[in-house]
Design a protein around this motif. Structure first.
Motif, PDB file in Angstrom:
ATOM      1  N   HIS A   1       0.824  -1.200   0.000  1.00  0.00           N
ATOM      2  CA  HIS A   1       0.000   0.000   0.000  1.00  0.00           C
ATOM      3  C   HIS A   1       0.868   1.263   0.000  1.00  0.00           C
ATOM      4  O   HIS A   1       0.610   2.205  -0.761  1.00  0.00           O
ATOM      5  N   ASN A   2       1.895   1.276   0.826  1.00  0.00           N
ATOM      6  CA  ASN A   2       2.778   2.448   0.886  1.00  0.00           C
ATOM      7  C   ASN A   2       3.514   2.662  -0.432  1.00  0.00           C
ATOM      8  O   ASN A   2       3.698   3.797  -0.871  1.00  0.00           O
TER       9      ASN A   2
ATOM     10  N   ARG B   1       1.113   4.218  -2.954  1.00  0.00           N
ATOM     11  CA  ARG B   1       0.924   5.643  -2.687  1.00  0.00           C
ATOM     12  C   ARG B   1       2.165   6.450  -3.041  1.00  0.00           C
ATOM     13  O   ARG B   1       2.062   7.523  -3.649  1.00  0.00           O
TER      14      ARG B   1
END
Length: 130
Positions: free
Chosen positions: A60-61, A64
């Motif tokens: 997820h990081n 992003r």
């Protein structure tokens, strides 16, 4: 469904170096991209990613971070250019009323003539708040 070797060969050179400016090495980019693709293909919540993809937070990081720094845009643009150069793209555009709105003049707005002046508003009999 994971990336094929041919797909990975196209994407890998477009990705940032695996050694970030600070900290240790990043987890394998291919594993992260497979995790992101799995998440969006299945609609599963991030926290429910299968363990073989590694930490959901890492995937997820990275998603992003790459969105913020323009990596995804760079990859998408390069892949489109490659596919277009090889004749692999067929552009089909579908437009309907759910995504395109008519201009106000096409929707029955007044076209000619003077505008009617609205009635003047009369002051209220209620005393002003003070």
């Amino acid at each position: 469904m994971s990336l094929t070797d041919a797909q990975w060969a196209r994407i890998e050179p477009l990705l940032p170096d695996r050694a970030p400016r600070r900290g240790g090495r990043w987890r394998d980019h291919r594993q992260v991209i497979d995790a992101i693709a799995f998440k969006y293909r299945t609609g599963t919540p991030w926290m429910d990613l299968p363990e073989h993809f590694g930490s959901w937070k890492g995937a997820h990081n990275r998603l992003r971070k790459w969105a913020a720094d323009g990596t995804w845009e760079k990859v998408f643009t390069a892949l489109l250019a490659q596919a277009d150069a090889e004749g692999d793209l067929d552009w089909i555009v579908a437009v309907d009323s759910t995504i395109v709105r008519a201009h106000q003049h096409a929707a029955g707005a007044r076209q000619k003539g003077p505008r009617l002046v609205s009635r003047p508003t009369m002051p209220s009999d209620v005393p002003a708040a003070g």
